[in-house]
Design a protein around this motif. Structure first.
Motif, PDB file in Angstrom:
ATOM      1  N   LEU A  54       3.337   7.132 -12.205  1.00  0.00           N
ATOM      2  CA  LEU A  54       2.641   6.799 -10.970  1.00  0.00           C
ATOM      3  C   LEU A  54       3.631   6.260  -9.944  1.00  0.00           C
ATOM      4  O   LEU A  54       4.374   5.297 -10.223  1.00  0.00           O
ATOM      5  CB  LEU A  54       1.562   5.741 -11.231  1.00  0.00           C
ATOM      6  N   ASP A  55       3.649   6.894  -8.790  1.00  0.00           N
ATOM      7  CA  ASP A  55       4.408   6.404  -7.655  1.00  0.00           C
ATOM      8  C   ASP A  55       3.400   5.753  -6.713  1.00  0.00           C
ATOM      9  O   ASP A  55       2.667   6.445  -6.002  1.00  0.00           O
ATOM     10  CB  ASP A  55       5.142   7.567  -6.983  1.00  0.00           C
ATOM     11  N   LEU A  56       3.334   4.389  -6.698  1.00  0.00           N
ATOM     12  CA  LEU A  56       2.236   3.672  -6.062  1.00  0.00           C
ATOM     13  C   LEU A  56       2.504   3.393  -4.591  1.00  0.00           C
ATOM     14  O   LEU A  56       3.645   3.404  -4.115  1.00  0.00           O
ATOM     15  CB  LEU A  56       1.989   2.359  -6.803  1.00  0.00           C
ATOM     16  N   ASP A  57       1.403   3.123  -3.893  1.00  0.00           N
ATOM     17  CA  ASP A  57       1.455   2.775  -2.470  1.00  0.00           C
ATOM     18  C   ASP A  57       2.346   1.544  -2.272  1.00  0.00           C
ATOM     19  O   ASP A  57       2.327   0.603  -3.079  1.00  0.00           O
ATOM     20  CB  ASP A  57       0.029   2.508  -1.974  1.00  0.00           C
ATOM     21  N   LYS A  58       3.115   1.534  -1.192  1.00  0.00           N
ATOM     22  CA  LYS A  58       4.022   0.417  -0.932  1.00  0.00           C
ATOM     23  C   LYS A  58       3.282  -0.882  -0.631  1.00  0.00           C
ATOM     24  O   LYS A  58       3.864  -1.977  -0.735  1.00  0.00           O
ATOM     25  CB  LYS A  58       4.946   0.778   0.227  1.00  0.00           C
ATOM     26  N   ASP A  64       5.314   0.874  -9.541  1.00  0.00           N
ATOM     27  CA  ASP A  64       5.043   2.157 -10.193  1.00  0.00           C
ATOM     28  C   ASP A  64       4.229   1.893 -11.442  1.00  0.00           C
ATOM     29  O   ASP A  64       3.814   0.750 -11.700  1.00  0.00           O
ATOM     30  CB  ASP A  64       6.338   2.909 -10.512  1.00  0.00           C
ATOM     31  N   GLY A  65       3.992   2.920 -12.203  1.00  0.00           N
ATOM     32  CA  GLY A  65       3.178   2.737 -13.394  1.00  0.00           C
ATOM     33  C   GLY A  65       3.207   3.958 -14.295  1.00  0.00           C
ATOM     34  O   GLY A  65       3.824   4.992 -13.992  1.00  0.00           O
ATOM     35  N   GLN A  90      -4.324   3.496 -17.150  1.00  0.00           N
ATOM     36  CA  GLN A  90      -3.007   3.375 -16.534  1.00  0.00           C
ATOM     37  C   GLN A  90      -2.554   1.919 -16.535  1.00  0.00           C
ATOM     38  O   GLN A  90      -3.363   0.993 -16.410  1.00  0.00           O
ATOM     39  CB  GLN A  90      -3.055   3.900 -15.082  1.00  0.00           C
ATOM     40  N   ASN A  91      -1.247   1.762 -16.680  1.00  0.00           N
ATOM     41  CA  ASN A  91      -0.598   0.460 -16.640  1.00  0.00           C
ATOM     42  C   ASN A  91       0.265   0.420 -15.383  1.00  0.00           C
ATOM     43  O   ASN A  91       1.203   1.202 -15.244  1.00  0.00           O
ATOM     44  CB  ASN A  91       0.248   0.258 -17.893  1.00  0.00           C
ATOM     45  N   LEU A  92      -0.044  -0.473 -14.450  1.00  0.00           N
ATOM     46  CA  LEU A  92       0.657  -0.563 -13.184  1.00  0.00           C
ATOM     47  C   LEU A  92       1.716  -1.656 -13.292  1.00  0.00           C
ATOM     48  O   LEU A  92       1.403  -2.855 -13.445  1.00  0.00           O
ATOM     49  CB  LEU A  92      -0.324  -0.877 -12.054  1.00  0.00           C
ATOM     50  N   GLU A  93       2.983  -1.271 -13.245  1.00  0.00           N
ATOM     51  CA  GLU A  93       4.101  -2.185 -13.491  1.00  0.00           C
ATOM     52  C   GLU A  93       4.475  -2.948 -12.212  1.00  0.00           C
ATOM     53  O   GLU A  93       4.707  -2.352 -11.159  1.00  0.00           O
ATOM     54  CB  GLU A  93       5.321  -1.387 -13.968  1.00  0.00           C
ATOM     55  N   ILE A 173      -3.417  10.861  -4.461  1.00  0.00           N
ATOM     56  CA  ILE A 173      -4.647  10.124  -4.781  1.00  0.00           C
ATOM     57  C   ILE A 173      -4.894   9.078  -3.692  1.00  0.00           C
ATOM     58  O   ILE A 173      -4.008   8.259  -3.383  1.00  0.00           O
ATOM     59  CB  ILE A 173      -4.546   9.429  -6.146  1.00  0.00           C
ATOM     60  N   TYR A 174      -6.075   9.162  -3.113  1.00  0.00           N
ATOM     61  CA  TYR A 174      -6.520   8.095  -2.201  1.00  0.00           C
ATOM     62  C   TYR A 174      -7.465   7.193  -2.988  1.00  0.00           C
ATOM     63  O   TYR A 174      -8.531   7.611  -3.430  1.00  0.00           O
ATOM     64  CB  TYR A 174      -7.234   8.681  -0.992  1.00  0.00           C
ATOM     65  N   ASP A 175      -7.060   5.931  -3.190  1.00  0.00           N
ATOM     66  CA  ASP A 175      -7.825   4.944  -3.964  1.00  0.00           C
ATOM     67  C   ASP A 175      -8.424   3.932  -2.978  1.00  0.00           C
ATOM     68  O   ASP A 175      -7.700   3.232  -2.264  1.00  0.00           O
ATOM     69  CB  ASP A 175      -6.897   4.246  -4.960  1.00  0.00           C
ATOM     70  N   ASP A 176      -9.744   3.862  -2.964  1.00  0.00           N
ATOM     71  CA  ASP A 176     -10.448   2.969  -2.033  1.00  0.00           C
ATOM     72  C   ASP A 176     -10.463   1.541  -2.601  1.00  0.00           C
ATOM     73  O   ASP A 176     -11.490   0.978  -2.958  1.00  0.00           O
ATOM     74  CB  ASP A 176     -11.873   3.490  -1.819  1.00  0.00           C
ATOM     75  N   PHE A 177      -9.260   0.977  -2.704  1.00  0.00           N
ATOM     76  CA  PHE A 177      -9.096  -0.369  -3.254  1.00  0.00           C
ATOM     77  C   PHE A 177      -8.277  -1.197  -2.266  1.00  0.00           C
ATOM     78  O   PHE A 177      -7.227  -0.767  -1.782  1.00  0.00           O
ATOM     79  CB  PHE A 177      -8.386  -0.306  -4.615  1.00  0.00           C
ATOM     80  N   GLU A 178      -8.770  -2.418  -1.972  1.00  0.00           N
ATOM     81  CA  GLU A 178      -8.090  -3.296  -1.052  1.00  0.00           C
ATOM     82  C   GLU A 178      -7.851  -2.608   0.296  1.00  0.00           C
ATOM     83  O   GLU A 178      -6.743  -2.630   0.846  1.00  0.00           O
ATOM     84  CB  GLU A 178      -6.744  -3.761  -1.648  1.00  0.00           C
ATOM     85  N   GLY A 179      -8.918  -1.964   0.814  1.00  0.00           N
ATOM     86  CA  GLY A 179      -8.799  -1.313   2.114  1.00  0.00           C
ATOM     87  C   GLY A 179      -8.212   0.082   2.066  1.00  0.00           C
ATOM     88  O   GLY A 179      -8.097   0.730   3.110  1.00  0.00           O
ATOM     89  N   GLY A 180      -7.861   0.585   0.873  1.00  0.00           N
ATOM     90  CA  GLY A 180      -7.352   1.953   0.742  1.00  0.00           C
ATOM     91  C   GLY A 180      -5.887   1.988   0.348  1.00  0.00           C
ATOM     92  O   GLY A 180      -5.052   1.346   0.978  1.00  0.00           O
ATOM     93  N   GLN A 181      -5.593   2.694  -0.739  1.00  0.00           N
ATOM     94  CA  GLN A 181      -4.233   2.842  -1.227  1.00  0.00           C
ATOM     95  C   GLN A 181      -3.949   4.348  -1.411  1.00  0.00           C
ATOM     96  O   GLN A 181      -4.833   5.123  -1.790  1.00  0.00           O
ATOM     97  CB  GLN A 181      -4.053   2.117  -2.578  1.00  0.00           C
ATOM     98  N   GLN A 182      -2.698   4.739  -1.170  1.00  0.00           N
ATOM     99  CA  GLN A 182      -2.299   6.145  -1.319  1.00  0.00           C
ATOM    100  C   GLN A 182      -1.206   6.242  -2.382  1.00  0.00           C
ATOM    101  O   GLN A 182      -0.089   5.756  -2.177  1.00  0.00           O
ATOM    102  CB  GLN A 182      -1.799   6.714   0.005  1.00  0.00           C
ATOM    103  N   ASP A 183      -1.564   6.857  -3.524  1.00  0.00           N
ATOM    104  CA  ASP A 183      -0.650   6.961  -4.660  1.00  0.00           C
ATOM    105  C   ASP A 183      -0.336   8.433  -4.948  1.00  0.00           C
ATOM    106  O   ASP A 183      -1.052   9.344  -4.520  1.00  0.00           O
ATOM    107  CB  ASP A 183      -1.278   6.342  -5.912  1.00  0.00           C
ATOM    108  N   PHE A 184       0.740   8.623  -5.720  1.00  0.00           N
ATOM    109  CA  PHE A 184       1.089   9.958  -6.232  1.00  0.00           C
ATOM    110  C   PHE A 184       1.202   9.870  -7.752  1.00  0.00           C
ATOM    111  O   PHE A 184       1.766   8.890  -8.287  1.00  0.00           O
ATOM    112  CB  PHE A 184       2.405  10.450  -5.633  1.00  0.00           C
ATOM    113  N   ARG A 185       0.654  10.874  -8.418  1.00  0.00           N
ATOM    114  CA  ARG A 185       0.674  10.892  -9.888  1.00  0.00           C
ATOM    115  C   ARG A 185       1.284  12.207 -10.366  1.00  0.00           C
ATOM    116  O   ARG A 185       0.844  13.289  -9.964  1.00  0.00           O
ATOM    117  CB  ARG A 185      -0.747  10.736 -10.452  1.00  0.00           C
TER     118      ARG A 185
END
Length: 422
Positions: A54-58, A64-65, A90-93, A173-185
């Motif tokens: 997982l390459d997570l939103d900044k 990452d995860g 998923q485990n978010l590091e 991936i658009y995750d509607d968490f904390e106002g919206g997060q944009q991740d890549f998997r």
């Protein structure tokens, strides 16, 4: 910013609905898959597992995860459209010693367009929606959220007896968490088909398998022309000569294409000699079959000159074939000059076709008396029986006067009769 990200999620959902409606319309119109298979064949289905990076939103605290996922897919109708249901953990590091890693679990539904019906190497596109649970620190931040994703990937062709495939994919991936997060998997894994792509034919145990052995009797064919001896009316036909239904050789006319001569001469060119060597191999064993070589010219020049030139060229071919082993007593040569054109003498192409040599092979005629494979008359045939002996006249018959013997002197020929040909 939050409003814009929600618009992205809504647009993804609208794309899914649009693609599904287009598929439904195609099914209502009676569309079939590209292979033209019947609609009653089994639909393809499969399961798989994936390992993910997982390459997570900044804007997230984790950088990452890693995760694992499982999915089930099934064909929509009979074509390139599939749907897939997935679950993941998923485990978010955080990559921080004093912070606890976060966890996320969830599941979703994707609409997949896969080339080649996933029967061989198949790239695919997907779009889908789902929900997940974000377990974060502190616990009062834990919440369920909505996500939308889109991606590309591929599966390999089947590997091994069970048809395992390798799968690789990348998703936004658009995750509607904390106002919206944009991740890549990014994920790789293996996939196992649940329905066989090529169904082997299995004979039920209740049906005995029987094998019928048919015995055939081979009838003798001494000359190898394809007609058994008992039906062959022309035994001894040369090998390679076409025959009719009763085994008699058919008449043939073979134009010796490519047999050319030097300009205004009867000398064979080197290429012509190679062609005639192959012709000789095919007809050298036609020892009892009359053959004639006919020379032909175009209309250029006088009739007398063309007649002489065609004769010389036919003789040249005959002499060469005899040197190659073709029996000379059955091979004759005759010049036809320009009298038998096969094309228009007013064109260069037509004149080229008219300058030719033809090999005429005589056919065989079935004898009126049936014969065996050795050419002997079959017993019991009336036409082969000896003529009956003349019976003596009765004793009281009147003597018959002797008829005068015919004169040995022939009457002189009249002026209309032709003289003998020498």
């Amino acid at each position: 910013m939050k409003f814009a990200r929600r618009k992205v999620a809504a647009a993804a959902a609208a794309v899914i609905v649009s693609m599904a409606s287009q598929y439904a319309v195609a099914q209502d119109d009676g569309s079939t898959d590209s292979s033209g298979n019947d609609a009653d064949k089994p639909k393809l289905s499969y399961v798989g597992i994936l390992g993910s990076y997982l390459d997570l939103d900044k804007d997230r605290l984790p950088n990452d995860g890693y995760g694992v996922g499982a999915y089930y897919g099934r064909q929509l109708g009979h074509g390139n459209w599939f749907w897939e249901a997935q679950v993941f953990a998923q485990n978010l590091e955080t990559d921080e010693d004093n912070l606890t890693d976060f966890y996320r679990t969830g599941g979703g539904l994707d609409l997949v367009y896969s080339l080649n019906e996933r029967r061989t190497f198949s790239p695919f596109l997907l779009v889908g929606v789902g929900g997940n649970y974000n377990d974060v620190i502190p616990d009062n931040e834990d919440k369920f959220g909505f996500y939308a994703n889109a991606g590309i990937g591929f599966v390999t062709k089947p590997i091994g007896y069970y048809g395992f495939r390798l799968r690789a994919e990348a998703r936004y991936i658009y995750d509607d968490f904390e106002g919206g997060q944009q991740d890549f998997r990014y994920s790789v894994g293996i996939e196992l088909p649940l329905s066989p792509y090529e169904q082997p034919h299995v004979v039920p145990a209740s049906e005995p398998v029987t094998t019928e052995v048919v015995k055939t009797e081979t009838m003798a064919d001494s000359d190898g022309d394809g007609v058994p001896d008992q039906f062959d009316k022309c035994p001894g036909t040369p090998t390679g000569m076409p025959v009719d239904g009763v085994g008699c050789g058919l008449e043939q006319v073979i134009t010796l294409t490519g047999v050319n001569f030097e300009f205004d001469k009867a000398s064979l060119t080197p290429d012509s000699r190679k062609i005639l060597e192959e012709v000789a191999l095919k007809v050298a064993h036609f020892k009892d079959v009359p053959m004639t070589l006919e020379g032909h010219t175009d209309s250029k020049g006088s009739d007398a000159y063309n007649q002489k030139l065609s004769q010389l060229r036919a003789d040249s071919v005959r002499n060469f074939l005899i040197e190659q082993g073709v029996p000379g007593d059955k091979l004759s040569a005759v010049g036809k000059g320009e009298t038998h054109p096969v094309a228009d003498n007013n064109t260069d192409a037509g004149r080229a076709l008219n300058r030719r040599v033809e090999l005429h092979i005589a056919g065989q005629t079935a004898p009126s008396v049936p014969v065996d494979a050795n050419g002997n008359a079959l017993p019991g045939d009336a036409s082969a029986a000896p003529a009956p002996a003349e019976s003596a006249p009765p004793a009281d018959a009147a003597p018959v006067a002797d008829e005068p013997a015919p004169s040995a002197e022939m009457p002189p020929p009249t002026g209309d009769e032709p003289a003998p040909v020498q």
